[in-house]
Structure formats: structure tokens, C-alpha cells
Design an enzyme around this catalytic site. Structure first.
Site, PDB file in Angstrom:
ATOM      1  N   ASP A  12       0.844  -1.194   0.000  1.00 26.04           N
ATOM      2  CA  ASP A  12       0.000   0.000   0.000  1.00 26.04           C
ATOM      3  C   ASP A  12       0.883   1.249   0.000  1.00 26.04           C
ATOM      4  O   ASP A  12       2.054   1.190   0.390  1.00 26.04           O
ATOM      5  CB  ASP A  12      -0.891  -0.050   1.244  1.00 26.04           C
ATOM      6  CG  ASP A  12      -1.693   1.217   1.437  1.00 26.04           C
ATOM      7  OD1 ASP A  12      -2.468   1.567   0.532  1.00 26.04           O
ATOM      8  OD2 ASP A  12      -1.548   1.855   2.503  1.00 26.04           O
ATOM      9  N   ASP A  54      -0.130   5.208   0.879  1.00 25.62           N
ATOM     10  CA  ASP A  54      -0.303   6.122   2.009  1.00 25.62           C
ATOM     11  C   ASP A  54      -0.337   5.366   3.334  1.00 25.62           C
ATOM     12  O   ASP A  54      -1.156   4.465   3.519  1.00 25.62           O
ATOM     13  CB  ASP A  54      -1.617   6.899   1.869  1.00 25.62           C
ATOM     14  CG  ASP A  54      -1.631   7.839   0.683  1.00 25.62           C
ATOM     15  OD1 ASP A  54      -1.566   9.050   0.887  1.00 25.62           O
ATOM     16  OD2 ASP A  54      -1.699   7.338  -0.460  1.00 25.62           O
TER      17      ASP A  54
END
Length: 241
Positions: free
Chosen positions: A27, A29
């Protein structure tokens, strides 16, 4: 024997033996990059333009986790699930997007252990993918600005496919792209979105404790391990022969 230990405490979320993996999805952020200050900066610039009071970075940080549209709605309402006035939202969203485009990498940096972890995973021969709900218009420039773009064989943004996390579609796409079975493809993330998507796709999932889980405790997530850094994650996997 299941290599994943059970239980609800922090100490229980540990791998007792490395799991066999071909591909690692990460991922953006809250996992790769600490983007909160720039997201908050852009939100406050938007609020200023709208004549609304600014909010603290800590408050806006708790709004992060389900994409920019949700972040803007939460900033406007001060609540996680409330809907703002439709006309206000329609006015606010492009203002936010413009401010964020102008402030993508003012304060954003990779978290500690990210660069070292990626290097360790690459050296071990894993295929790497980045999966994010952030729009491609922000994702690609941000990965370039932080020197991470070339680390990934494929990058899926929030608008790359018809559906995004927590839907399993992006994860299944990665499995097919690399001709790997879901149990051979690990997702490393920081939020409920990541955990739900991984479980739906049949992929194992590790979570980091430093990211953006909408203000919730990461230890409450249904994940296979909590890892302090990506470098720690690299020690809990073994390459599928």
C-alpha cells in the site's frame, strides 16, 4: 500446521515460521509514504479558500484511509461517515485536488525501513507491486518524487480498475498479472481496507502500526502479522521455489 498464531493481543500477531510468497503488494499512504502532512496542508488550504476554519493535522490524519473524496467529505463535515452538502462538496473537491497536486511532496517521505525493506525484498527475488486507492494523477508523480517508482513492476492506483480496495479486484489482478496463486501473494498495508481486500482475495496480509487506520487500533485488524517496518516484513517471508 498453520504458521500464523492466533489471538487478539499484539504479541499474538506474529508469524511462527516464514510464509512462502512469490509476490508482495504494498500500500502507498501510511505504509510506504508518510503523506499525512501534505494531505492535511492541502485540506487546510481548501478550507481557507472556502472560508471555513482550519483543522489540526492530527484530526485530518484520522480522516485518511478511504481515498481523497472521502477525505474531503470528512474534512467538510468533521465526521467519518457524514455526507456534506452536495453543492459544497462539488465545489470543494476540485479545490482540494488542485492544492494537493501543488503540494504532493512538500513533506512526504518514505517511512523508516521502507527503502531498506524494498531492497531486501528485491535482493531476495520477490516481484513487487504497489496498490493504492490514490488516483493515478497523484500516485505516479509521488512515487517518482520519492524515488520509489522504479522499485515496482506494476502500480495500481485507485482509478486503474473499475473497483478499488476494499474490493479484492486489484489484488486478484496482481495475482493474474504475475501468474501466482492468492496464497502466494502478500499484501502489506495499514488499514481496514487492506485487511478486508486481502481476506476477500484469499491473500495473506501484514499490517504496519504507524499508518492511517482512520484513528483505529491496527491490532484490531484481521491480519496475519503486525510488522514494525517493511524490513521486518522481509524476515517473515520466504521465496517460493
Amino acid at each position: 500446521m498453520n504458521p500464523i498464531s492466533s489471538g487478539n493481543t499484539a504479541s499474538a500477531k506474529k508469524i511462527t515460521s516464514p510464509i512462502a510468497i512469490k509476490v508482495i503488494m504494498i500500500d502507498l499512504d501510511g505504509t510506504l509514504l508518510d503523506t499525512a502532512e501534505d494531505l492535511a496542508l492541502s485540506a487546510n488550504l481548501m478550507l481557507k479558500d472556502l472560508g471555513m476554519p482550519e483543522q489540526s493535522t492530527a484530526t485530518i490524519r484520522s480522516y485518511i484511509g478511504k481515498g481523497i473524496q472521502k477525505l474531503v467529505k470528512r474534512t467538510l463535515t468533521g465526521q467519518l461517515d457524514a455526507e456534506p452538502d452536495a453543492a459544497l462538496f462539488a465545489k470543494a473537491l476540485p479545490i482540494y485536488e488542485q492544492h494537493y497536486a501543488n503540494n504532493l511532496s512538500v513533506n512526504t517521505r518514505p517511512y523508516p525501513g521502507v527503502v531498506e525493506g524494498i531492497q531486501a525484498l528485491q535482493q531476495a527475488g520477490y516481484k513487487l507491486a504497489c496498490i493504492t486507492n490514490k488516483a493515478e494523477a497523484f500516485t505516479i508523480p509521488l512515487l517518482h518524487a520519492t524515488g520509489l517508482f522504479e522499485k515496482f513492476e506494476i502500480v495500481l492506483s485507485g482509478d486503474s480498475l473499475p473497483k478499488k480496495k476494499p474490493d479484492p479486484m486489484p489484488l486478484i489482478h496482481i495475482c493474474k498479472h504475475f501468474d501466482a496463486q492468492p496464497h502466494e501473494v502478500l499484501l502489506i498495508g495499514d488499514s481496514l481496507n487492506d485487511a478486508i481486500a486481502a481476506r476477500a482475495a484469499g491473500c495473506p496480509v501484514f499490517c504496519v502500526p504507524y499508518g492511517y487506520n482512520e484513528g483505529r487500533d491496527v491490532y484490531e485488524l484481521d491480519c496475519d502479522a503486525i510488522v514494525e517496518t517493511l524490513l521486518d516484513a522481509s524476515k517473515l517471508v520466504k521465496k517460493v521455489a
